[in-house]
Design a protein around this motif. Structure first.
Motif, PDB file in Angstrom:
ATOM      1  N   ALA A   1      36.513  67.363  78.403  1.00 39.62           N
ATOM      2  CA  ALA A   1      37.974  66.298  79.077  1.00 39.62           C
ATOM      3  C   ALA A   1      37.237  64.854  78.306  1.00 39.62           C
ATOM      4  O   ALA A   1      36.034  64.780  78.431  1.00 39.62           O
ATOM      5  CB  ALA A   1      38.132  66.171  80.094  1.00 39.62           C
ATOM      6  N   PHE A   2      38.159  64.192  77.435  1.00 42.87           N
ATOM      7  CA  PHE A   2      37.847  62.889  77.094  1.00 42.87           C
ATOM      8  C   PHE A   2      39.160  61.863  77.446  1.00 42.87           C
ATOM      9  O   PHE A   2      40.064  62.226  77.761  1.00 42.87           O
ATOM     10  CB  PHE A   2      37.805  62.869  75.522  1.00 42.87           C
ATOM     11  N   THR A   3      38.618  60.823  77.639  1.00 38.66           N
ATOM     12  CA  THR A   3      39.626  59.478  78.079  1.00 38.66           C
ATOM     13  C   THR A   3      39.639  58.650  76.892  1.00 38.66           C
ATOM     14  O   THR A   3      38.770  58.455  76.367  1.00 38.66           O
ATOM     15  CB  THR A   3      39.150  58.919  79.470  1.00 38.66           C
ATOM     16  N   SER A   4      40.888  58.219  76.615  1.00 36.40           N
ATOM     17  CA  SER A   4      41.173  57.264  75.558  1.00 36.40           C
ATOM     18  C   SER A   4      40.956  55.973  76.371  1.00 36.40           C
ATOM     19  O   SER A   4      41.143  55.444  77.367  1.00 36.40           O
ATOM     20  CB  SER A   4      42.638  57.305  75.232  1.00 36.40           C
ATOM     21  N   GLN A   5      40.104  55.286  75.299  1.00 37.50           N
ATOM     22  CA  GLN A   5      40.036  53.685  75.572  1.00 37.50           C
ATOM     23  C   GLN A   5      41.061  52.771  75.542  1.00 37.50           C
ATOM     24  O   GLN A   5      41.774  52.692  74.859  1.00 37.50           O
ATOM     25  CB  GLN A   5      38.782  53.015  74.904  1.00 37.50           C
TER      26      GLN A   5
ATOM     27  N   ARG B   1      34.004  59.090  67.630  1.00 38.05           N
ATOM     28  CA  ARG B   1      34.458  58.185  66.449  1.00 38.05           C
ATOM     29  C   ARG B   1      35.714  57.457  66.546  1.00 38.05           C
ATOM     30  O   ARG B   1      36.224  56.736  65.979  1.00 38.05           O
ATOM     31  CB  ARG B   1      34.325  58.950  65.127  1.00 38.05           C
ATOM     32  N   HIS B   2      36.685  58.123  67.223  1.00 37.51           N
ATOM     33  CA  HIS B   2      38.209  57.529  67.418  1.00 37.51           C
ATOM     34  C   HIS B   2      38.448  57.047  68.690  1.00 37.51           C
ATOM     35  O   HIS B   2      39.504  57.062  69.092  1.00 37.51           O
ATOM     36  CB  HIS B   2      39.056  58.916  66.964  1.00 37.51           C
ATOM     37  N   GLY B   3      37.342  56.587  69.408  1.00 35.16           N
ATOM     38  CA  GLY B   3      37.467  55.686  70.735  1.00 35.16           C
ATOM     39  C   GLY B   3      37.871  56.749  71.865  1.00 35.16           C
ATOM     40  O   GLY B   3      38.289  56.192  73.074  1.00 35.16           O
ATOM     41  N   LEU B   4      37.589  58.005  71.849  1.00 35.85           N
ATOM     42  CA  LEU B   4      37.675  58.755  73.098  1.00 35.85           C
ATOM     43  C   LEU B   4      36.232  59.044  73.693  1.00 35.85           C
ATOM     44  O   LEU B   4      35.367  59.399  73.017  1.00 35.85           O
ATOM     45  CB  LEU B   4      38.167  60.228  72.469  1.00 35.85           C
ATOM     46  N   ARG B   5      36.249  58.768  74.974  1.00 35.20           N
ATOM     47  CA  ARG B   5      35.110  59.015  75.881  1.00 35.20           C
ATOM     48  C   ARG B   5      34.986  60.122  76.461  1.00 35.20           C
ATOM     49  O   ARG B   5      35.882  60.425  77.140  1.00 35.20           O
ATOM     50  CB  ARG B   5      34.997  57.705  76.714  1.00 35.20           C
TER      51      ARG B   5
ATOM     52  N   ALA C   1      41.187  63.438  65.756  1.00 32.91           N
ATOM     53  CA  ALA C   1      41.722  61.997  65.174  1.00 32.91           C
ATOM     54  C   ALA C   1      43.214  62.046  65.601  1.00 32.91           C
ATOM     55  O   ALA C   1      43.413  61.014  66.182  1.00 32.91           O
ATOM     56  CB  ALA C   1      41.585  61.636  63.664  1.00 32.91           C
ATOM     57  N   GLU C   2      44.073  62.756  65.391  1.00 31.58           N
ATOM     58  CA  GLU C   2      45.364  62.683  66.003  1.00 31.58           C
ATOM     59  C   GLU C   2      45.531  62.487  67.010  1.00 31.58           C
ATOM     60  O   GLU C   2      46.346  61.878  67.759  1.00 31.58           O
ATOM     61  CB  GLU C   2      46.304  63.770  65.134  1.00 31.58           C
TER      62      GLU C   2
END
Length: 112
Positions: free
Chosen positions: A108-112, A78-82, A35-36
């Protein structure tokens, strides 16, 4: 600068990349750290983490782990990372008791 992975000393949406390599498996609950990471990432920023460390060393062990890929993917979402990509690497020389070298996962995740 020192900080706690559950409350980093940086502004919201101000960081290009966050990595948690060999961290999440050490935690009882990785969700606050994920989440952070989402909080501090700027739009288009990336979060890269290792997952399933125990499973790589103990194939077939399906007991819950803080760094389980399913947990990490769900919490990141849940925290907007794809989820954007995955890779694997061999832990050369890390096989235990004559077992083959483990293969570790990176997500790897990307922030929206």
């Amino acid at each position: 600068m020192l900080g706690d992975g559950r409350r980093l000393p940086v502004r919201d949406r101000s960081v290009d990349a966050v990595t948690t390599i060999w961290l999440l498996h050490l935690l009882d609950d990785a969700r606050p750290v994920i989440a952070e990471a989402a909080r501090v990432l700027r739009p288009g920023g990336v979060f890269i983490t290792t997952v399933d460390k125990k499973a790589a060393h103990q194939p077939g062990d399906r007991s819950p782990a803080a760094d389980g890929a399913e947990i990490v993917i769900a919490e990141a979402g849940r925290h907007g990372l794809r989820w954007s990509d995955e890779s694997r690497f061999t832990g050369h020389g890390q096989g235990r008791s004559g077992a083959p070298d483990p293969v570790f996962r990176l997500l790897a995740f990307t922030s929206q």
